[in-house]
Design an enzyme around this catalytic site. Structure first.
Site, short mmCIF file in Angstrom:
data_model
loop_
_atom_site.label_atom_id
_atom_site.label_comp_id
_atom_site.label_asym_id
_atom_site.label_seq_id
_atom_site.Cartn_x
_atom_site.Cartn_y
_atom_site.Cartn_z
N GLY A 77 0.80 -1.22 0.00
CA GLY A 77 0.00 0.00 0.00
C GLY A 77 0.83 1.27 0.00
N ARG B 34 -2.72 8.74 2.87
CA ARG B 34 -3.14 9.60 3.97
C ARG B 34 -2.04 9.85 4.98
NH1 ARG B 34 -8.02 6.44 6.18
NH2 ARG B 34 -7.91 8.03 7.82
N GLY C 162 -6.01 -4.76 -6.00
CA GLY C 162 -6.76 -5.46 -4.98
C GLY C 162 -5.96 -6.52 -4.25
N GLY D 138 -15.69 -4.88 5.73
CA GLY D 138 -16.40 -5.99 5.11
C GLY D 138 -17.07 -6.83 6.17
N ARG E 277 47.53 20.46 34.91
CA ARG E 277 46.95 21.79 34.75
C ARG E 277 48.07 22.84 34.86
NH1 ARG E 277 43.63 20.75 40.24
NH2 ARG E 277 45.25 21.21 41.77
#
Length: 448
Positions: free
Chosen positions: A11, A15, A80, A140, A422
């Protein structure tokens, strides 16, 4: 029983308003196609055929990532559902056994439901999955005579009496594979949509004296997804299920509605999940762990008794041993944290191994990326990393070693040593006031 799966995934999903094929839209961080395939995989099919169309290349790649052995066929024209199943004929040529038709955009059918469909095949040539709909709408309808399914009628072709039926068609079918394709060959496109309906095979089977029946399931299992709204609803359905299962399995969810699960999240009993926790894919949390509020976990493993968060992020490759502590605003990526080690605040640990009972001070960063490649940091057991230490990888800190706060460590540190990296502090009397005066004058000049 030998079984083949036919998964329809062709499909367009118009949408969805998306360039992504519909079946690849994610639910709980996995494509909806993966959910449908996972349900079917529980039946241990001998063969799986994916029928794709729109976005075939992307769908094929995703399907093969889920199961490298799948057969992928393409339905070029959307004529289909019967036409879609017909595309699988060549891939199942000579297959002896049952076939079950699933849909890539119907991700929530339970494995137990599929098993009942296969079991029902013992008494019927054709089995259809139905559900009683609260609002039958345009589904259906299944026309039953006792336990016998006489036919399926699409809404647009149904009479008023048939539209009054509440038993609806999910689209899933189980049938002998050879018989399925034999029946499909007889389907005609004489309906209102001029498509070849898979549903027509029921009437064709009955006309030949074959038996057909329906198995029913909860309507929520048949949720089909055709829009972003339905996708969001489907994700909510998944999350509700996942939260209920976690609670049933002995996990404490302090605010269940705020916890987001992935499709493969595993959490052991007696774990505690605080509010607003998000689980991405690939997370395992062992029994008795605690995940505190607003944490995000993905691709990681959290062992028994560990505490994560609040506001922690565990990225892929994070491996936390038992009784570890990962605190607020800490990010762990591709790193192993051994038993009892602590990374409690404001730190980044990437591409590293932290030894047992080591303590990582606030603001520590493993500087693992040089702009080209990633490099490893090794921190030994019981080491103490002072706050705001920069560990420039590749680098190794020995067991029991200590780094002074504010250090930049660029060389390996031997066990039990103190590392200070450092520059010496210098105080310049009066310089602050003079500097501020210069800056203020510059600001005034720039404003003119």
């Amino acid at each position: 029983m030998t079984l083949a799966l036919i998964v329809l995934a062709a499909g367009k999903g118009t949408r969805m308003n998306s360039d992504l094929p519909k079946v690849l839209h994610p639910i709980a961080h996995a494509p909806m196609l993966a959910h449908a395939m996972a349900a079917g995989a529980t039946l241990d099919p001998a063969r799986t055929v994916i029928v794709t169309g729109h976005g075939a290349e992307a769908v094929s790649a995703a399907a093969r990532e889920i199961d490298p052995d799948v057969h992928v066929v393409i339905q070029n024209d959307q004529n289909g559902t019967a036409h879609a199943v017909e595309q699988a004929r060549a891939a199942l040529q000579g297959f002896e056994g049952d076939a079950i038709v699933l849909y890539g955009d119907t991700p929530f059918v339970r494995p137990e439901t599929l098993e009942r469909m296969i079991a029902a095949r013992a008494g019927a040539d054709l089995v259809v999955l139905g559900f009683h709909a609260a609002d039958p709408g345009r589904y259906g309808r299944l026309v039953m005579q006792g336990d016998t399914l006489e036919r399926i009628v699409e809404y647009k072709d149904a009479s008023d009496d048939e539209r009054a039926i509440t038993l609806c068609n999910s689209g899933l079918v189980a049938c002998d594979c050879a018989l399925l394709f034999d029946l499909i060959a007889q389907v005609e496109n004489v309906n209102a949509a001029e498509e070849y309906y898979l549903t027509d095979i029921v009437a064709l089977a009955r006309a030949r004296g074959l038996s057909a029946t329906a198995v029913t399931c909860d309507e929520a299992e048949t949720l089909g997804i055709n829009s972003r709204t339905e996708l969001a609803a489907a994700d909510a359905v998944f999350q509700a299920r996942a939260r209920a299962e976690a609670l049933e399995n002995g996990v404490t969810l302090m605010a269940p509605e705020t916890v987001y699960f992935a499709h493969d999240t595993l959490i052991g009993r007696d774990s505690v999940i605080e509010p607003n926790v998000v689980f991405g894919p690939g997370v395992t949390v062992e029994s008795g762990a605690t995940i505190r509020a607003f944490s995000h976990l993905e691709g990681c493993h959290v062992s028994r008794g560990a505490i994560v968060g609040p506001y922690a992020r565990l990225r892929p490759g994070a491996e936390l041993a038992e009784e570890t502590r990962v605190g607020n605003f800490v990010e762990i990526k591709n790193a192993v944290i051994d038993e009892g080690a602590k990374v409690n605040h404001l730190s980044y640990i990437g591409d590293a191994h932290i030894g047992a009972a080591a303590n990582i001070g606030a603001g520590t960063i493993t500087c693992n990326y040089d702009g080209v490649g990633k490099h490893h940091t090794e921190i030994g057991a019981r080491a103490f990393i002072g706050s705001s230490t920069m560990l420039v990888a590749p680098v190794s800190i020995g067991a029991g070693a200590l780094t002074a706060s504010g250090s930049v460590i660029t060389r390996d540190v031997e066990p039990d040593a103190l590392a200070i990296g450092r520059a010496p502090q210098q105080n310049k009397p009066g310089r602050a006031a003079r500097l501020f005066e210069i800056l203020k004058k510059k600001k005034e000049k720039d404003a003119v």
